[in-house]
Write an enzyme that holds these catalytic residues in place. Structure first.
Site, mmCIF file in Angstrom:
data_model
loop_
_atom_site.group_PDB
_atom_site.id
_atom_site.type_symbol
_atom_site.label_atom_id
_atom_site.label_comp_id
_atom_site.label_asym_id
_atom_site.label_seq_id
_atom_site.Cartn_x
_atom_site.Cartn_y
_atom_site.Cartn_z
ATOM 1 N N LYS A 172 5.701 -4.353 7.674
ATOM 2 C CA LYS A 172 6.976 -3.358 6.708
ATOM 3 C C LYS A 172 7.931 -4.321 6.462
ATOM 4 C CE LYS A 172 9.289 0.965 7.553
ATOM 5 N NZ LYS A 172 9.611 1.999 8.575
ATOM 6 N N ASP A 194 11.443 11.928 11.888
ATOM 7 C CA ASP A 194 11.147 11.844 10.335
ATOM 8 C C ASP A 194 9.564 12.088 10.154
ATOM 9 O OD1 ASP A 194 11.744 11.233 7.676
ATOM 10 O OD2 ASP A 194 11.703 8.977 7.930
ATOM 11 N N ALA A 203 8.530 3.122 0.074
ATOM 12 C CA ALA A 203 9.495 4.277 0.409
ATOM 13 C C ALA A 203 10.987 3.838 0.001
ATOM 14 C CB ALA A 203 9.355 4.626 1.924
ATOM 15 N N SER A 204 11.901 4.734 0.389
ATOM 16 C CA SER A 204 13.318 4.524 0.024
ATOM 17 C C SER A 204 13.670 3.204 0.557
ATOM 18 C CB SER A 204 14.091 5.294 0.359
ATOM 19 O OG SER A 204 14.041 5.764 1.715
ATOM 20 N N GLN A 206 8.800 -1.261 2.203
ATOM 21 C CA GLN A 206 7.300 -0.912 1.674
ATOM 22 C C GLN A 206 6.321 -1.772 2.736
ATOM 23 O OE1 GLN A 206 7.505 -2.854 -2.163
ATOM 24 N NE2 GLN A 206 6.547 -4.565 -1.384
ATOM 25 N N VAL A 239 0.818 -1.195 -0.067
ATOM 26 C CA VAL A 239 0.117 0.250 -0.010
ATOM 27 C C VAL A 239 0.836 1.319 0.084
ATOM 28 C CG1 VAL A 239 -2.017 -1.256 1.087
ATOM 29 C CG2 VAL A 239 -0.284 -0.175 2.585
#
Length: 501
Positions: free
Chosen positions: A153, A288, A134-135, A138, A131
């Site tokens: 994750k 972050d 990112a770097s 996921q 869904v």
């Protein structure tokens, strides 16, 4: 990777940026000083066909995505500051937050099984498609055997090697900047690079992220400005993290700010206050806080995810931060200046009063004004000029704090364009000042210092370094020696009583 390979990657990165006309975009030629304008025109000779496609932000996003996770994180930071770089530029970079290319779900399932040491079906009744990507990782929408909806994750395969390569390149770039640019040395490029690299390396172990998320969830619950999903420890390993599903709408979606019943000013206030309460009251903060890691719900609820980067402040830094913020809130620039000198941020070869005067020149034009009336690019330019004038160097231990403050303010401005960061900060900073620097706090600190002095005195008697005290410790001391020790204890007790009462 050796220095030669790192130099090759650095050169390739510069070439990629130049080919995309993303290093010094032609659209900004009018804003460059003559030297940079000449360099920009020279670089445009090397621009490829792709340099004609899209706006500067789109071209930069394409370049950063190819350059690796550290470069992507830079783009994420830039994307939060539409007030500095412009809304189109920030919007073009926003895809770097959580909309990168995902890797296949079957690869993610294999990673989960290898990390947790059991089949996916042993923990999850459903394991869906990604869904967000990112770097570094996921997230997948999944359901536990007990029916709870969770986010799983999963670290990207081979990402450790990419981060190691990026670290080599960043270190090389920092060494080059430090050697060849006198102006850059004030920014401590090597120390800055080490801080960024270390923070990114810690993100590669999801066990640490789970612990950080669990700790911050406890911290957040004490104030209620922000919340965090509960960690599902059975689904945690070095490369896999499972948390309960975050409620609300991702702030990275445009529809998030149009939710019925959403109180945007209160939402922006809660974001600022959550960050400050974490940093000041507890010395630990989510470092972050870009839109991709925030979920919102009406009327003003904020839920944070992704605890890979955790910032920490020692008691001294917390006090300096609070005193600086308080000084600005009270418009006491002399106090703000003195705190900078006490903290060692400004060399004592300079004048406190002159530094206070410079701070007033920056603070007065923006104090109490709505965010929409303040040009943050102008403010940052002024601050940079002042820090250079007074030989202020970058403080590596404050890099994550400064980066997060910049990100949080940018997000708050996007939520509420009229947001007043000083008004939002006031109750948290005022509470901290009253608790930590008021009469009761001073009495408590004095008592603690008195007790520590007594402990040191007791250790001195038990292990005397001086002959006179050694005689006393052996029971052979003169009445005068015993009187001296008794007087010291009595004096401490008297001073403590006088301070408290």
């Amino acid at each position: 990777m050796g220095s030669v390979a790192a130099f090759g990657r650095l050169t390739a990165a510069a070439w990629s940026l130049a080919r995309n006309d993303a290093l010094l975009p032609r659209e900004l030629d009018a804003l460059y000083p003559p030297s940079l304008s000449a360099l920009s025109k020279s670089l445009q000779v090397f621009a490829g066909r792709q340099a004609r496609d899209g706006r500067p932000g789109e071209r930069l996003a394409r370049s950063l995505e190819k350059l690796g996770p550290v470069a992507i994180k830079l783009g994420q930071l830039l994307s939060t500051r539409a007030d500095i770089f412009g809304a189109p530029f920030a919007e073009d970079l926003s895809r770097l937050k959580d909309k990168l290319e995902p890797f296949p779900t079957d690869v993610a399932r294999r990673e989960v099984e290898a990390t947790l040491g059991r089949p996916v079906e042993a923990l999850f009744s459903r394991f869906g498609e990604p869904v967000a990507a990112a770097s570094l990782a996921q997230a997948h929408d999944a359901t536990l055997i007990d029916g709870r909806r969770v986010a799983v994750k999963v670290l990207r395969p081979g990402i450790e090697r990419r981060v190691a390569q990026d670290a080599e390149v960043l270190n090389l770039a920092a060494r080059i900047a430090e050697r060849w640019s006198v102006a850059a040395r004030r920014l401590e490029p090597r120390a800055l690079a080490e801080t960024v690299i270390r923070a990114t390396e810690l993100e590669l172990d999801f066990r640490l992220e789970a612990a950080g998320g669990d700790e911050l969830a406890e911290v957040m619950a004490k104030d209620g400005y922000m919340s965090a999903p509960k960690v599902v420890w059975d689904g945690v390993g070095k490369r896999v993290l499972t948390q309960e599903w975050a409620g609300g709408t991702p702030l990275s979606e445009a529809a998030a700010l149009e939710l019925p019943g959403l109180d945007r000013p209160a939402l922006a206030d809660n974001l600022i206050r959550a960050f400050l309460a974490q940093a000041l009251d507890h010395g630990v903060f989510h470092a972050d806080l870009h839109e991709g890691n925030l979920f919102v719900a009406a009327p003003a609820q904020v839920t944070a995810i992704d605890f890979g980067i955790i910032g920490r402040l020692a008691p001294a830094e917390r006090r300096y931060l609070a005193e600086i913020l308080w000084g600005f809130l009270e418009r006491d620039y002399e106090k703000v200046a003195q705190t900078h000198f006490d903290a060692g941020y400004v060399p004592r070869t300079h004048s406190v009063s002159a530094f206070a005067q410079a701070l007033r020149a920056v603070g007065e034009p923006v104090f109490g004004r709505a965010a929409s009336d303040v040009s943050m690019s102008r403010v940052l330019t002024q601050l940079f000029e002042i820090t250079a004038l007074f030989d202020m160097r970058l403080q590596p231990q404050l890099v994550l704090l400064q980066k997060t403050m910049m990100t949080v303010e940018g997000v708050a401005r996007r939520i509420d364009p009229e947001h007043d960061i000083w008004r939002a900060a006031d109750p948290v900073v005022r509470r901290w000042m009253l608790r930590e620097l008021g009469p009761a706090a001073r009495a408590k600190r004095f008592a603690e210092e008195g007790l520590e002095a007594l402990r040191n005195l007791a250790r001195l008697v038990e292990n005397p370094p001086l002959p006179a005290v050694a005689v006393v410790a052996q029971g052979k001391g003169s009445p005068f020696a015993w009187f001296a020790i008794g007087a010291a204890v009595s004096g401490l007790t008297f001073l403590l009583a006088a301070w408290v009462f």
